[in-house]
Enzyme design. Structure first.
Site, PDB file in Angstrom:
ATOM      1  N   PRO A 131       8.831  -0.454 -11.517  1.00  0.00           N
ATOM      2  CA  PRO A 131       8.329   0.516 -12.496  1.00  0.00           C
ATOM      3  C   PRO A 131       6.976   0.095 -13.091  1.00  0.00           C
ATOM      4  N   TRP A 159      10.667   3.814  -6.108  1.00  0.00           N
ATOM      5  CA  TRP A 159       9.946   4.482  -5.010  1.00  0.00           C
ATOM      6  C   TRP A 159      10.299   3.855  -3.665  1.00  0.00           C
ATOM      7  N   GLU A 366       1.750   2.301   0.487  1.00  0.00           N
ATOM      8  CA  GLU A 366       1.170   1.248   1.348  1.00  0.00           C
ATOM      9  C   GLU A 366      -0.249   0.906   0.914  1.00  0.00           C
ATOM     10  N   HIS A 369      -5.599   4.847  -1.645  1.00  0.00           N
ATOM     11  CA  HIS A 369      -6.930   4.994  -1.041  1.00  0.00           C
ATOM     12  C   HIS A 369      -7.927   4.059  -1.745  1.00  0.00           C
ATOM     13  N   ASP A 370      -7.886   4.069  -3.087  1.00  0.00           N
ATOM     14  CA  ASP A 370      -8.877   3.272  -3.834  1.00  0.00           C
ATOM     15  C   ASP A 370      -8.623   1.775  -3.690  1.00  0.00           C
TER      16      ASP A 370
HETATM   17  P1  TGC Z   1      -4.432 -11.775  -2.879  1.00  0.00           P
HETATM   18  O1  TGC Z   1      -4.733 -12.988  -3.709  1.00  0.00           O
HETATM   19  O2  TGC Z   1      -5.556 -11.002  -2.315  1.00  0.00           O
HETATM   20  O3  TGC Z   1      -3.454 -12.179  -1.684  1.00  0.00           O
HETATM   21  C1  TGC Z   1      -2.311 -12.998  -1.865  1.00  0.00           C
HETATM   22  C2  TGC Z   1      -2.035 -13.675  -0.523  1.00  0.00           C
HETATM   23  O4  TGC Z   1      -1.724 -12.685   0.465  1.00  0.00           O
HETATM   24  C3  TGC Z   1      -2.684 -12.709   1.549  1.00  0.00           C
HETATM   25  N1  TGC Z   1      -2.937 -11.297   1.913  1.00  0.00           N
HETATM   26  C4  TGC Z   1      -2.478 -10.734   3.019  1.00  0.00           C
HETATM   27  N2  TGC Z   1      -1.810 -11.237   4.067  1.00  0.00           N
HETATM   28  C5  TGC Z   1      -1.484 -10.391   5.062  1.00  0.00           C
HETATM   29  N3  TGC Z   1      -1.781  -9.074   5.054  1.00  0.00           N
HETATM   30  C6  TGC Z   1      -2.463  -8.535   4.018  1.00  0.00           C
HETATM   31  N4  TGC Z   1      -2.742  -7.225   4.006  1.00  0.00           N
HETATM   32  C7  TGC Z   1      -2.851  -9.376   2.945  1.00  0.00           C
HETATM   33  N5  TGC Z   1      -3.507  -9.175   1.770  1.00  0.00           N
HETATM   34  C8  TGC Z   1      -3.561 -10.367   1.148  1.00  0.00           C
HETATM   35  C9  TGC Z   1      -3.893 -13.409   0.955  1.00  0.00           C
HETATM   36  O5  TGC Z   1      -4.658 -14.019   1.964  1.00  0.00           O
HETATM   37  C10 TGC Z   1      -3.243 -14.422   0.033  1.00  0.00           C
HETATM   38  O6  TGC Z   1      -2.724 -15.478   0.836  1.00  0.00           O
HETATM   39  P2  TGC Z   1      -2.678 -16.987   0.284  1.00  0.00           P
HETATM   40  O7  TGC Z   1      -2.248 -17.805   1.448  1.00  0.00           O
HETATM   41  O8  TGC Z   1      -4.077 -17.296  -0.192  1.00  0.00           O
HETATM   42  O9  TGC Z   1      -1.700 -16.982  -0.843  1.00  0.00           O
HETATM   43  O10 TGC Z   1      -3.471 -10.854  -3.753  1.00  0.00           O
HETATM   44  P3  TGC Z   1      -3.777  -9.998  -5.050  1.00  0.00           P
HETATM   45  O11 TGC Z   1      -2.686 -10.257  -6.026  1.00  0.00           O
HETATM   46  O12 TGC Z   1      -5.210 -10.176  -5.502  1.00  0.00           O
HETATM   47  O13 TGC Z   1      -3.566  -8.488  -4.529  1.00  0.00           O
HETATM   48  C11 TGC Z   1      -4.402  -7.936  -3.603  1.00  0.00           C
HETATM   49  C12 TGC Z   1      -4.062  -6.440  -3.320  1.00  0.00           C
HETATM   50  C13 TGC Z   1      -4.223  -5.609  -4.571  1.00  0.00           C
HETATM   51  C14 TGC Z   1      -5.040  -5.990  -2.289  1.00  0.00           C
HETATM   52  C15 TGC Z   1      -2.666  -6.268  -2.762  1.00  0.00           C
HETATM   53  O14 TGC Z   1      -1.730  -6.788  -3.592  1.00  0.00           O
HETATM   54  C16 TGC Z   1      -2.322  -4.861  -2.355  1.00  0.00           C
HETATM   55  O15 TGC Z   1      -2.460  -4.564  -1.170  1.00  0.00           O
HETATM   56  N6  TGC Z   1      -1.833  -3.932  -3.254  1.00  0.00           N
HETATM   57  C17 TGC Z   1      -1.282  -2.659  -2.859  1.00  0.00           C
HETATM   58  C18 TGC Z   1       0.234  -2.711  -2.948  1.00  0.00           C
HETATM   59  C19 TGC Z   1       0.910  -1.967  -1.851  1.00  0.00           C
HETATM   60  O16 TGC Z   1       0.332  -1.633  -0.817  1.00  0.00           O
HETATM   61  N7  TGC Z   1       2.192  -1.710  -2.024  1.00  0.00           N
HETATM   62  C20 TGC Z   1       2.956  -1.072  -1.007  1.00  0.00           C
HETATM   63  C21 TGC Z   1       4.442  -1.134  -1.292  1.00  0.00           C
HETATM   64  S1  TGC Z   1       5.455  -0.763   0.109  1.00  0.00           S
HETATM   65  C22 TGC Z   1       5.236   0.850   0.436  1.00  0.00           C
HETATM   66  O17 TGC Z   1       4.456   1.529  -0.126  1.00  0.00           O
HETATM   67  C23 TGC Z   1       6.075   1.387   1.513  1.00  0.00           C
HETATM   68  S2  TGC Z   1       5.892   3.058   1.826  1.00  0.00           S
HETATM   69  C24 TGC Z   1       6.745   3.103   3.263  1.00  0.00           C
HETATM   70  C25 TGC Z   1       6.922   4.397   3.897  1.00  0.00           C
HETATM   71  O18 TGC Z   1       7.731   5.224   3.411  1.00  0.00           O
HETATM   72  O19 TGC Z   1       6.328   4.599   4.994  1.00  0.00           O
HETATM   73  P1  FAD Z   2      -0.598   2.435  -9.756  1.00  0.00           P
HETATM   74  O1  FAD Z   2      -0.736   1.087  -9.195  1.00  0.00           O
HETATM   75  O2  FAD Z   2      -0.140   2.552 -11.172  1.00  0.00           O
HETATM   76  O3  FAD Z   2      -2.016   3.165  -9.615  1.00  0.00           O
HETATM   77  C1  FAD Z   2      -2.329   4.392 -10.309  1.00  0.00           C
HETATM   78  C2  FAD Z   2      -3.801   4.729 -10.030  1.00  0.00           C
HETATM   79  O4  FAD Z   2      -4.627   3.659 -10.509  1.00  0.00           O
HETATM   80  C3  FAD Z   2      -4.090   4.845  -8.519  1.00  0.00           C
HETATM   81  O5  FAD Z   2      -5.014   5.886  -8.328  1.00  0.00           O
HETATM   82  C4  FAD Z   2      -4.735   3.526  -8.181  1.00  0.00           C
HETATM   83  O6  FAD Z   2      -5.616   3.612  -7.059  1.00  0.00           O
HETATM   84  C5  FAD Z   2      -5.487   3.205  -9.447  1.00  0.00           C
HETATM   85  N1  FAD Z   2      -5.725   1.767  -9.589  1.00  0.00           N
HETATM   86  C6  FAD Z   2      -4.811   0.758  -9.776  1.00  0.00           C
HETATM   87  N2  FAD Z   2      -5.427  -0.430  -9.820  1.00  0.00           N
HETATM   88  C7  FAD Z   2      -6.754  -0.197  -9.646  1.00  0.00           C
HETATM   89  C8  FAD Z   2      -7.923  -1.019  -9.593  1.00  0.00           C
HETATM   90  N3  FAD Z   2      -7.850  -2.355  -9.669  1.00  0.00           N
HETATM   91  N4  FAD Z   2      -9.116  -0.412  -9.412  1.00  0.00           N
HETATM   92  C9  FAD Z   2      -9.219   0.931  -9.285  1.00  0.00           C
HETATM   93  N5  FAD Z   2      -8.160   1.766  -9.334  1.00  0.00           N
HETATM   94  C10 FAD Z   2      -6.950   1.212  -9.505  1.00  0.00           C
HETATM   95  N6  FAD Z   2       7.073   0.959  -2.463  1.00  0.00           N
HETATM   96  C11 FAD Z   2       7.896   0.027  -1.891  1.00  0.00           C
HETATM   97  O7  FAD Z   2       7.897  -1.146  -2.285  1.00  0.00           O
HETATM   98  N7  FAD Z   2       8.749   0.386  -0.886  1.00  0.00           N
HETATM   99  C12 FAD Z   2       8.822   1.646  -0.409  1.00  0.00           C
HETATM  100  O8  FAD Z   2       9.598   1.932   0.530  1.00  0.00           O
HETATM  101  C13 FAD Z   2       7.984   2.644  -0.995  1.00  0.00           C
HETATM  102  N8  FAD Z   2       8.076   3.944  -0.594  1.00  0.00           N
HETATM  103  C14 FAD Z   2       7.384   4.908  -1.267  1.00  0.00           C
HETATM  104  C15 FAD Z   2       7.630   6.248  -0.985  1.00  0.00           C
HETATM  105  C16 FAD Z   2       6.965   7.248  -1.690  1.00  0.00           C
HETATM  106  C17 FAD Z   2       7.274   8.681  -1.413  1.00  0.00           C
HETATM  107  C18 FAD Z   2       5.985   6.897  -2.665  1.00  0.00           C
HETATM  108  C19 FAD Z   2       5.235   7.946  -3.408  1.00  0.00           C
HETATM  109  C20 FAD Z   2       5.751   5.571  -2.958  1.00  0.00           C
HETATM  110  C21 FAD Z   2       6.461   4.557  -2.278  1.00  0.00           C
HETATM  111  N9  FAD Z   2       6.296   3.203  -2.616  1.00  0.00           N
HETATM  112  C22 FAD Z   2       7.105   2.242  -2.043  1.00  0.00           C
HETATM  113  C23 FAD Z   2       5.436   2.832  -3.744  1.00  0.00           C
HETATM  114  C24 FAD Z   2       3.951   2.791  -3.421  1.00  0.00           C
HETATM  115  O9  FAD Z   2       3.621   1.693  -2.613  1.00  0.00           O
HETATM  116  C25 FAD Z   2       3.178   2.768  -4.757  1.00  0.00           C
HETATM  117  O10 FAD Z   2       3.322   4.047  -5.328  1.00  0.00           O
HETATM  118  C26 FAD Z   2       1.718   2.401  -4.575  1.00  0.00           C
HETATM  119  O11 FAD Z   2       1.565   1.050  -4.180  1.00  0.00           O
HETATM  120  C27 FAD Z   2       0.897   2.643  -5.854  1.00  0.00           C
HETATM  121  O12 FAD Z   2       1.541   2.127  -6.990  1.00  0.00           O
HETATM  122  P2  FAD Z   2       1.759   3.052  -8.287  1.00  0.00           P
HETATM  123  O13 FAD Z   2       2.327   4.347  -7.854  1.00  0.00           O
HETATM  124  O14 FAD Z   2       2.495   2.235  -9.282  1.00  0.00           O
HETATM  125  O15 FAD Z   2       0.298   3.352  -8.825  1.00  0.00           O
END
Ligand code: TGC
Ligand code: FAD
Length: 387
Positions: A131, A159, A366, A369-370
């Site tokens: 959350p 989510w 995942e 975009h930003d």
């Molecule tokens: P940062 O300090 O940059 O990195 C920590 C450690 O991780 C390594 N690393 C990666 N390794 C592999 N692949 C990547 N893409 C990696 N990105 C970073 C990095 O080298 C470092 O390693 P080490 O050895 O030095 O410890 O971490 P940070 O805390 O500054 O965060 C960076 C940031 C914001 C880019 C990252 O946390 C991020 O990508 N945030 C977005 C979160 C996200 O994508 N959540 C997705 C949740 S799952 C989901 O949405 C499933 S939807 C599924 C579906 O329905 O299809």
């Molecule tokens: P926030 O992180 O609160 O971001 C809100 C806005 O602020 C966004 O526009 C973002 O780009 C912007 N923002 C945040 N930080 C910055 C910054 N530093 N600079 C500029 N802009 C910024 N997660 C899982 O773990 N497992 C799953 O299976 C999974 N499935 C999902 C399925 C669906 C249908 C959806 C909608 C989401 C799912 N997610 C899952 C979660 C998903 O990965 C998150 O929604 C996503 O990572 C963004 O987090 P948030 O929604 O909390 O947005």
């Protein structure tokens, strides 16, 4: 348009054709009613397993197809041509559940879980987002504390795709174990039925309606040490899984974009206004040309990414570029296609509005975009906007 399939092998084209044929024949006839009802066609899971789409790039030893990256990508493309929820289902099972067990699990964990995940007899989910912790997963609050040979997990995820239908959840938690630096992120395989673990479904989505999304609630859940992924520590564990799944999305988005383009092209040739098909109007042609050009560019990006992946040269930042670009153009194409279809574009008679609504989630999950902009920005400037 650029004869991309000339770059694919016979086997890759055979995989693409098989998944496309199945999606057309078995999934498209039911997707609209599932989207309206906000359900996923669970009864099709055995057929998906039969197609070999779960963990398709993992070794045959675990019941998987051992495909290379282009074939894997084409699977995602053809599934998402049907619906982003279908690709999500397979992405999560493959990239976010089977991959971490394969890459970071013990041999015992691989043998126990991978064959049943490949057969679709066991469904998995991936719990990273919370959350109060979305784009910044390092801020997660879910934690594990050691108790004898077990860990006690507390926290909440939200989510989570497939959460309430999953038999196992890969849960990422901060570990207070003495062996790790306090707060080190570790992965745990939490099993349905473990006391204190529930996964209530989240309702009222206007996007990815044919996909189940849930919370994961963990209250004093006792997880045995043998369910911890032994071979990874730190945030790079979940982030490495995201690299796999984002790769699939980069291909998948092309499928959704293509479905919208084809709907717009066909409609524009048959819809008559001012005595002519609307395809004869220059403003409509401009939209169609934008669509096919961006789809072609997205295909080239995905194809090159596959080659880099197979050569072991792909970087996470290159994956961010393809995910960011291909989802963005898919959203724009879906919106343009909706315009070309006029009022018909908002109905369930055509797939366009469903894809458009889905793609809003795909643009957010995942990594938004930003966030991908900032990942690439840090790579090219050497200056990390997050720190
Ligand atoms: P940062 O300090 O940059 O990195 C920590 C450690 O991780 C390594 N690393 C990666 N390794 C592999 N692949 C990547 N893409 C990696 N990105 C970073 C990095 O080298 C470092 O390693 P080490 O050895 O030095 O410890 O971490 P940070 O805390 O500054 O965060 C960076 C940031 C914001 C880019 C990252 O946390 C991020 O990508 N945030 C977005 C979160 C996200 O994508 N959540 C997705 C949740 S799952 C989901 O949405 C499933 S939807 C599924 C579906 O329905 O299809
Ligand atoms: P926030 O992180 O609160 O971001 C809100 C806005 O602020 C966004 O526009 C973002 O780009 C912007 N923002 C945040 N930080 C910055 C910054 N530093 N600079 C500029 N802009 C910024 N997660 C899982 O773990 N497992 C799953 O299976 C999974 N499935 C999902 C399925 C669906 C249908 C959806 C909608 C989401 C799912 N997610 C899952 C979660 C998903 O990965 C998150 O929604 C996503 O990572 C963004 O987090 P948030 O929604 O909390 O947005």
């Amino acid at each position: 348009y650029y004869k991309l399939s000339d770059l694919f092998t016979h086997d890759e084209i055979a995989v693409q054709d098989a998944v496309r044929e199945w999606t057309l024949r078995r999934f498209l006839p039911v997707v609209e009613s599932h989207a309206q009802a906000a359900t996923f066609p669970l009864e099709l899971i055995p057929e998906l397993a039969e197609l070999g789409v779960f963990g398709a790039n993992l070794p045959e030893k675990y019941g998987c197809a051992n495909l290379e990256s282009t074939a894997y990508g084409l699977i995602m493309q053809e599934l998402e041509r049907g619906d982003s929820g279908l690709r999500s289902f397979v992405s999560v099972q493959s990239g976010l559940v089977m991959y971490p067990i394969y890459a970071f699990g013990s041999e015992a964990q691989r043998e126990r879980f991978l064959p049943s995940l490949a057969k679709g007899e066991l469904i998995g989910c991936f719990g990273l987002t919370e959350p109060d912790s979305g784009s910044d997963p390092a801020s997660m609050k879910t934690h594990a504390r050691k108790d004898g040979n077990d860990f006690i997990l507390n926290g909440a995820k939200m989510w989570i795709t497939n959460g309430s239908v999953a038999g196992i959840a890969i849960v990422w938690a901060k570990n207070d174990d003495d062996d790790d630096k306090p707060g080190t992120v570790r992965g745990f395989i939490v099993e349905k039925g473990m006391a204190g673990f529930t996964a209530p479904e989240m309702k009222n989505k206007w996007s990815l309606r044919a996909s189940i999304t849930s919370e994961l609630v963990l209250q004093e859940v006792r997880v045995p040490r043998e369910n911890m992924l032994p071979n990874i520590k730190g945030l790079k564990g979940p982030l490495s899984c995201l690299t796999q799944a984002r790769y699939g999305i980069a291909w998948g988005a092309i499928g959704a974009a293509t479905a919208c383009y084809e709907a717009a092209l066909n409609y524009s040739k048959t819809r008559i206004q001012f005595g002519k098909p609307i395809a004869s109007f220059q403003l409509v042609q401009e939209k169609l040309v934008y669509m096919i050009t961006e789809i072609t560019k997205a295909q080239l990006l995905a194809w090159r990414l596959a080659k880099l992946k197979d050569e072991g040269k792909m970087t996470p930042q290159q994956v961010s570029m393809a995910k960011r670009n291909n989802v963005e153009i898919a959203v724009t194409i879906a919106r343009m296609a909706r315009e070309v279809l006029g009022a018909s574009g908002i109905t369930g008679e055509y797939p366009v509005m469903r894809h458009l609504m889905n793609l809003e989630s795909v643009k957010t999950y995942e990594g938004t975009h930003d966030i991908h902009t900032l990942i690439i920005g840090a790579d090219i400037t050497g200056i990390d906007a997050f720190k």
